[in-house]
Design a protein around this motif. Sequence first.
Motif, short mmCIF file in Angstrom:
data_model
loop_
_atom_site.label_atom_id
_atom_site.label_comp_id
_atom_site.label_asym_id
_atom_site.label_seq_id
_atom_site.Cartn_x
_atom_site.Cartn_y
_atom_site.Cartn_z
N LEU A 52 0.84 -1.08 0.04
CA LEU A 52 -0.15 0.04 -0.18
C LEU A 52 0.82 1.37 0.01
CD1 LEU A 52 -2.81 -1.00 2.71
CD2 LEU A 52 -3.07 -0.90 0.10
N HIS A 53 2.02 1.25 0.62
CA HIS A 53 2.86 2.63 0.72
C HIS A 53 3.96 2.54 -0.26
CE1 HIS A 53 0.67 4.02 4.33
NE2 HIS A 53 0.77 2.89 4.63
N HIS A 54 4.03 1.54 -1.14
CA HIS A 54 4.90 1.37 -2.39
C HIS A 54 6.33 1.09 -1.72
CE1 HIS A 54 1.60 2.71 -4.91
NE2 HIS A 54 1.43 3.70 -4.11
N GLY A 55 6.53 0.43 -0.72
CA GLY A 55 7.85 0.17 -0.25
C GLY A 55 8.42 1.28 0.48
N ARG A 56 7.87 2.33 0.96
CA ARG A 56 8.62 3.29 1.63
C ARG A 56 8.69 3.23 2.99
NH1 ARG A 56 5.32 6.42 -2.45
NH2 ARG A 56 3.55 6.45 -1.10
N ARG A 57 9.69 2.62 3.59
CA ARG A 57 9.94 2.06 5.06
C ARG A 57 9.40 2.87 5.92
NH1 ARG A 57 16.05 0.52 6.20
NH2 ARG A 57 15.43 -0.40 4.20
N GLU A 58 9.61 4.13 5.93
CA GLU A 58 9.23 5.18 6.93
C GLU A 58 7.66 5.04 7.24
OE1 GLU A 58 11.18 6.33 9.43
OE2 GLU A 58 13.07 5.89 8.32
N GLU A 59 6.81 5.06 6.11
CA GLU A 59 5.53 5.00 6.05
C GLU A 59 4.98 3.62 6.44
OE1 GLU A 59 3.90 6.63 2.67
OE2 GLU A 59 5.16 8.35 2.42
N VAL A 60 5.59 2.69 6.09
CA VAL A 60 5.22 1.38 6.49
C VAL A 60 5.42 1.07 8.02
CG1 VAL A 60 5.84 -1.47 6.41
CG2 VAL A 60 5.81 0.29 4.28
N ALA A 61 6.32 1.65 8.63
CA ALA A 61 6.79 1.54 9.97
C ALA A 61 5.81 2.36 10.70
CB ALA A 61 8.26 1.98 10.26
N ALA A 62 5.19 3.66 10.34
CA ALA A 62 4.31 4.43 11.08
C ALA A 62 2.89 3.59 10.86
CB ALA A 62 4.29 5.68 10.23
N ALA A 63 2.52 2.99 9.87
CA ALA A 63 1.25 2.35 9.54
C ALA A 63 1.38 1.19 10.80
CB ALA A 63 1.06 1.84 8.08
N LEU A 64 2.51 0.59 10.84
CA LEU A 64 2.29 -0.71 11.72
C LEU A 64 2.88 -0.56 13.09
CD1 LEU A 64 4.36 -3.29 9.19
CD2 LEU A 64 1.78 -3.06 9.59
N PHE A 65 3.12 0.77 13.49
CA PHE A 65 3.87 1.20 14.68
C PHE A 65 4.87 0.38 15.27
CE2 PHE A 65 -0.93 1.87 14.48
CZ PHE A 65 -1.09 3.41 14.75
N VAL A 66 5.80 0.32 14.32
CA VAL A 66 7.10 -0.61 14.69
C VAL A 66 8.28 0.45 14.25
CG1 VAL A 66 6.04 -2.68 14.29
CG2 VAL A 66 7.23 -1.74 12.49
N HIS A 67 9.27 -0.10 14.52
CA HIS A 67 10.61 0.58 14.04
C HIS A 67 10.96 0.44 12.80
CE1 HIS A 67 14.81 2.01 14.17
NE2 HIS A 67 14.48 2.59 15.05
N PRO A 68 11.55 1.32 11.87
CA PRO A 68 11.72 0.89 10.43
C PRO A 68 12.68 -0.54 10.40
CG PRO A 68 11.87 3.39 11.03
CD PRO A 68 11.72 2.60 12.35
N GLN A 69 13.81 -0.47 11.21
CA GLN A 69 14.59 -1.57 11.30
C GLN A 69 13.72 -3.00 11.23
OE1 GLN A 69 17.23 -0.33 9.77
NE2 GLN A 69 18.48 -2.03 11.12
N THR A 70 12.67 -3.04 11.98
CA THR A 70 11.70 -4.25 12.13
C THR A 70 10.94 -4.56 10.90
OG1 THR A 70 11.18 -3.46 14.45
CG2 THR A 70 9.67 -5.02 13.27
#
Length: 378
Positions: free
Chosen positions: A328-346
């Motif tokens: 959904l976020h086209h692979g943008r890690r920061e946005e994916v992390a925010a959507a999942l409430f996890v750290h970008p490294q996760t």
Amino acid sequence: MSHAMQRATELALDETTVTALRAVLKQTADEVVQAIIDEVPSYANALSGRMGGTIRRAVRTALGHYLDLAGGTATGGDASDAAYELGRGEVRDGRSMDALLSAYRVGARVAWRGLAAGAVPAGLPAAEVAKFAELTFAYIDELSAASAAGHADELAARGLAHERHLEQLARDLLAGAGADVLLAAAHRAGWQAPTTLTVVLLPAFQARPAYRALDPSTLVLDDLPDATGVLLVPDADRAHLLRQLTNRNAVVGPARPWMRASASYARAVRARSLSADIRDTEEHLAELVLTADPDAYADLRARALAPLRALPASSARRLEETLRAWLLHHGRREEVAAALFVHPQTVRYRMGQLRDLFPDLTSAHRVLELTLAVGLRT
């Protein structure tokens, strides 16, 4: 016994007077018809030709029955029956009762003038002339009332028939009937076909109240199974329609060519079965597409997400959620992390796992299948 019959029993003109009145009957009838033509515009054309002959005979018959009343020899309500049918005929000819009542008033005046001219020379006493006048106008009142009843009954019958024709048209549309059936049904109902129809589903008890605020050509049914009502709205302005239904528990299907209204109905029904919260089906097309064939969707998910099935359920669920957010976020890690409430490294770690499970994760076909597979939360 009618009022006119009661007055007639009190009058009882002698045979000589009745004979004198019958002698002027034809002339009086012609004068009545001519006066109606001259004074009631609605009949200027209706009383010409064959119709004029029919009306002249009717007037002569009515006057003849009237003289039978005056002579004490009338036995039935033939004139009232004829007046009743005349009222019904006015509806069939597209006229209101106003014209007919005007014609009765003109006819009464002219008939009284003509018959009185025959009664006075016959030696009718002044007191009897007064009764004769009362009888004349009581008789006209009786005919007017009979015609009004016929007019009202015909309107009611036609209104009921029209309502039934409109309801049958609506049923044919929802059933997806063929063009010939629909054209014939629309013709019977006197319904002008629009370009499009939009189906609205709502509780049956809300159907008629909602209908009153819409285009009068809207078709309505409120007796479908499960207490469901349906509106078929012609050429609807969708935004305006949705505003009109704000306080209704309604779901609005798509606009479709009027003969394909069944497609709008089918989508509205599917949307209602999908969720009671859907109002505008156009805002939920993705969900409707993905649930169109439940078996096919289940097969697609099983095949596309097969690599996750070897993992523990909790791990598979976390990775599926990550995959959905990544797509959904086209692979943008920061946005994916925010959507999942996890750290970008996760996110980075999990995506590494997913790339191991799906080596072709970046291929267009794989992205399409996975996007569809995780498109709905299950």
